[in-house]
Design a protein around this motif. Structure first.
Motif, PDB file in Angstrom:
ATOM      1  N   LEU A   1       0.833  -1.212   0.000  1.00  0.00           N
ATOM      2  CA  LEU A   1       0.000   0.000   0.000  1.00  0.00           C
ATOM      3  C   LEU A   1       0.864   1.258   0.000  1.00  0.00           C
ATOM      4  O   LEU A   1       0.541   2.246  -0.670  1.00  0.00           O
ATOM      5  N   ILE A   2       1.947   1.198   0.804  1.00  0.00           N
ATOM      6  CA  ILE A   2       2.858   2.347   0.824  1.00  0.00           C
ATOM      7  C   ILE A   2       3.472   2.553  -0.562  1.00  0.00           C
ATOM      8  O   ILE A   2       3.593   3.682  -1.049  1.00  0.00           O
ATOM      9  N   GLY A   3       3.843   1.457  -1.221  1.00  0.00           N
ATOM     10  CA  GLY A   3       4.405   1.550  -2.568  1.00  0.00           C
ATOM     11  C   GLY A   3       3.425   2.149  -3.561  1.00  0.00           C
ATOM     12  O   GLY A   3       3.781   3.015  -4.370  1.00  0.00           O
ATOM     13  N   VAL A   4       2.147   1.678  -3.482  1.00  0.00           N
ATOM     14  CA  VAL A   4       1.106   2.232  -4.370  1.00  0.00           C
ATOM     15  C   VAL A   4       0.919   3.722  -4.093  1.00  0.00           C
ATOM     16  O   VAL A   4       0.791   4.541  -5.013  1.00  0.00           O
ATOM     17  N   ALA A   5       0.903   4.093  -2.792  1.00  0.00           N
ATOM     18  CA  ALA A   5       0.730   5.506  -2.427  1.00  0.00           C
ATOM     19  C   ALA A   5       1.866   6.356  -2.971  1.00  0.00           C
ATOM     20  O   ALA A   5       1.654   7.487  -3.449  1.00  0.00           O
ATOM     21  N   ILE A   6       3.087   5.779  -2.894  1.00  0.00           N
ATOM     22  CA  ILE A   6       4.247   6.521  -3.409  1.00  0.00           C
ATOM     23  C   ILE A   6       4.116   6.734  -4.914  1.00  0.00           C
ATOM     24  O   ILE A   6       4.371   7.823  -5.437  1.00  0.00           O
ATOM     25  N   ILE A   7       3.682   5.665  -5.603  1.00  0.00           N
ATOM     26  CA  ILE A   7       3.515   5.766  -7.068  1.00  0.00           C
ATOM     27  C   ILE A   7       2.434   6.785  -7.421  1.00  0.00           C
ATOM     28  O   ILE A   7       2.598   7.625  -8.313  1.00  0.00           O
ATOM     29  N   VAL A   8       1.296   6.740  -6.704  1.00  0.00           N
ATOM     30  CA  VAL A   8       0.190   7.683  -6.964  1.00  0.00           C
ATOM     31  C   VAL A   8       0.641   9.105  -6.695  1.00  0.00           C
ATOM     32  O   VAL A   8       0.387  10.024  -7.485  1.00  0.00           O
ATOM     33  N   LYS A   9       1.335   9.286  -5.536  1.00  0.00           N
ATOM     34  CA  LYS A   9       1.805  10.628  -5.201  1.00  0.00           C
ATOM     35  C   LYS A   9       2.806  11.116  -6.242  1.00  0.00           C
ATOM     36  O   LYS A   9       2.792  12.285  -6.649  1.00  0.00           O
ATOM     37  N   GLY A  10       3.664  10.218  -6.688  1.00  0.00           N
ATOM     38  CA  GLY A  10       4.624  10.591  -7.731  1.00  0.00           C
ATOM     39  C   GLY A  10       3.935  11.010  -9.016  1.00  0.00           C
ATOM     40  O   GLY A  10       4.337  11.983  -9.664  1.00  0.00           O
TER      41      GLY A  10
END
Length: 709
Positions: free
Chosen positions: A21-30
């Protein structure tokens, strides 16, 4: 101690899930940063690191001859909100002032209500957007400054979050006035100008870029100027806003009336060639007229009868004819090399034998073509040389791009048949843009000196002239003084006595020539019955001391074509309005406001006249006794210091009263009150009555009254 494998797997699963989830959030934020907030973070980065940054200069203005702003670069803005700037303190302030902010935005942008703004801003706040568009359209500098005064918005962008993106937009304060001549810029201003004066003088208008870099000095980042930008020059045109407006209104009114395809009108200063007004109007699908192309300089059309002037001038200059030389035009139809040459009035029986002056007055096709064919058919090159001697075939090399090159064929070129010469002489089988025709007529008005049409006089910067564009002479003498005097006399008679009376004026003399030409249908040629014609009038005014020359050309596809009635009437309106604009009155003829103005007063009922004059404080001298309730008819006389009112002795009731000098209303009332019938003719005051006053009155008798101003 036994290891609980199930517990370990559960914990492992949750750890992996959280990391995913943290990885997905990082990708979305990016992705959000890369796309939605890209501009904002780019601006943030640019604040700290900038090397060799190009600084755009201000583009110069385009001004009219009387220094009115016709094109200028004005800033436009898009406004944004960073809802994360300023922290919680700013957020609290924003919520507290939200109502006031929304009311203020509604006042500035009335197309959206305060409630709509409130809903929109709360959505942005909920999203926590850092680059949230407040209003969807670009706004003016004034609107931007008003928005910047609102609560929260008036803080700097790091505390309040309000920020903007500026655009440099080219504006024309007079709208579409001379739009095609002024020209346009590309939407992306970095690509420069597209056409018109904007393109022709782009190097002067755009100025030079500057270069800056960002440097940290004493813990502060400063913009250091390496090369300062140089703003563009202002361009002073020859255009006159008032004359442009006069020409555009006169032309569009006629185009609308005729439901014409297109029309052009160009007004030029005779001595300098300065184009004071240039109008190019085409009918769009909505039936209205807009400036789409610069037809006056580019349209390659057969000029028609306006070309006859050049043909006659060649023959006059070569000594082949004089203004009194006669031609038998017969009954208006002449067979020439297997084709019928017709005069416009052939169905009325033609003009028979007429001289050269009359030939141009009535625009006789047979007259002109017979002269040119008789004297030049064995050597057509001599006729072509005569035209070229007057430079009518030369390109103008204008200051702006897009001009058409005149197409006048010679006998050594292909398709020069026996019919070419007679039809060329009346304006067919040649192609000449309207501005080239005007330049030729302008030379006639300018004592034979042909000057190049000029659109720009000079470039200025900070009030000082940077570059001048002087008057240029194309041909110092297009013909001899003898020929010039002859053609000037003929062109004045074309308007005063010929078919171009509509172009004339009662205030001054006008000279010029009408033109009517059927428009070729391409490969199909000139189809009979097709109502597609070019009507035009080209001339100058006043005839004695020409100040302005003008051409009006209109293409129609309905109605009976008439160069005089259609294009000539537009020319007449333009000439009178421009002439009136330049009138200068002698102050010695002005009325002294301290003296009494004694008006002319019609004869009539004296008591009513006295009452009106007293209200207007006009001095009067009564030569009658007032009798309340009784009508008293009489006459008036204007003396130097007063209006003299003279009562008329009452008749016995059996004689015809005197109504000379009365207005129609009073005269009819008085006579009909005596039982007489009245027949009126004319307008103004009564100048004559068919039955003299004092004659025996017979009731029912008819009296004819002649009125005159």
């Amino acid at each position: 101690m036994a290891v609980n494998k199930k517990n370990i797997m559960t914990r492992y699963f949750f750890v992996v899930l959280v990391m995913a989830l943290i990885g997905v959030a990082i990708i979305v934020k990016g992705a959000v940063i890369m796309f939605a907030e890209r501009q904002y973070w780019q601006d943030v980065a640019d604040r700290f690191v900038k090397e060799n940054v190009t600084v755009k200069p201000n583009r110069g203005n385009i001004l009219s001859a009387d220094r009115k702003l016709m094109a200028s670069s004005l800033p436009e803005y898009r406004i944004y909100m960073d809802f994360k700037a300023g922290g919680e303190k700013k957020d609290t302030m924003f919520i507290n002032h939200l109502g006031e902010i929304c009311e203020g935005l509604h006042r500035i942008f009335p197309d959206k209500s305060a409630a709509e703004f409130k809903k929109h801003l709360l959505q942005g706040r909920k999203k926590g957007s850092r680059n949230y568009l407040i209003y969807p359209k670009r706004i003016s500098y004034i609107q931007y400054k008003e928005a910047k005064r609102l609560p929260v918005f008036n803080l700097n962008k790091y505390r309040g979050g309000f920020h903007e993106l500026a655009y440099n937009q080219r504006k024309k304060p007079f709208g579409s006035l001379a739009a095609r001549t002024l020209g346009d810029l590309y939407a992306d201003t970095a690509q420069g100008a597209k056409n018109g004066i904007e393109l022709a003088f782009d190097t002067l208008l755009k100025g030079r870029n500057g270069i800056t870099h960002r440097q940290k000095v004493m813990n502060k980042y400063l913009n250091i100027v390496d090369i300062p930008p140089v703003d563009g020059c202002d361009i002073i045109t020859t255009l006159d806003v008032d004359m442009q407006d006069i020409c555009e209104k006169a032309l569009v009114d006629k185009l609308t009336e005729l439901e014409a395809v297109w029309g052009v009108a160009v007004l030029m200063d005779v001595a300098t060639g300065d184009v004071k007004a240039i109008v190019n109007m085409e009918r769009a699908k909505d039936g209205r007229y807009y400036e789409m192309r610069n037809l006056a300089i580019s349209n390659m059309m057969e000029p028609g009868s306006t070309f006859k002037t050049a043909s006659i001038m060649v023959a006059l200059e070569d000594g082949k004819i004089t203004p009194d030389y006669t031609v038998d035009t017969g009954k208006g139809v002449k067979r020439m090399y297997g084709r019928d040459m017709k005069d416009w009035n052939w169905y009325k029986g033609g003009y028979s034998v007429i001289n050269v002056t009359k030939i141009l007055e009535v625009s006789s096709n047979i007259g002109v073509s017979t002269i040119i064919d008789d004297f030049y058919k064995n050597n057509p090159q001599k006729y072509i040389d005569g035209l070229r001697r007057m430079s009518i075939d030369q390109p103008l090399h204008l200051q702006i791009a897009g001009e058409g090159k005149p197409n006048i064929r010679g006998p050594k070129e292909r398709y020069f048949a026996k019919t070419t010469l007679p039809w060329m002489s009346i304006g067919y089988e040649t192609q000449i843009p309207p501005l080239n025709v005007l330049t030729f007529y302008n030379a006639i008005a300018n004592n034979g000196v042909m000057v190049r049409p000029r659109f720009v006089t000079h470039a200025v910067k900070n009030g000082e002239t940077v570059e001048e564009f002087p008057v240029e002479v194309i041909n110092s003498k297009i013909c001899s003084d003898r020929t010039l005097g002859q053609i000037q006399t003929i062109l004045e008679k074309v308007v005063s006595e010929g078919l171009a009376k509509s172009a004339g004026s009662k205030q001054f003399h006008v000279s010029g020539k009408t033109g009517t030409a059927q428009v070729s249908q391409g490969a199909a040629g000139y189809k009979s019955g097709v109502r597609n014609h070019l009507v035009s009038f080209c001339g100058y005014f006043p005839s004695e001391k020409p100040k302005y020359s003008c051409i009006v050309s209109i293409q129609i596809n309905k109605g009976m074509p008439s160069g005089g009635a259609m294009a000539g009437s537009v020319f007449g309106k333009i000439a009178e309005r421009v002439y009136a604009k330049n009138l200068r009155f002698d102050i010695r003829n002005a009325i002294d406001s301290t003296t009494n103005v004694i008006p002319a007063v019609k004869a009539g009922e004296m008591n009513e006249a006295l009452q009106v004059l007293n209200i207007l404080n006009v001095p009067t001298q009564k030569q009658f006794e007032e009798q309340k309730g009784k009508e008293l008819w009489g006459h008036t006389q204007a003396a130097p210091s007063a209006v003299i009112l003279q009562g008329q002795k009452p008749g016995s009731g059996t004689v015809v009263p005197n109504v000379i000098g009365m207005g129609a209303k009073d005269a009819v009332y008085l006579l009909e009150s005596k039982g007489l019938k009245v027949r009126l003719s004319g307008v103004g005051r009564v100048k004559n009555q068919s039955t003299p006053s004092g004659n025996r009155l017979v009731k029912g008798q008819t009296i004819a009254l002649t009125l005159q101003k």
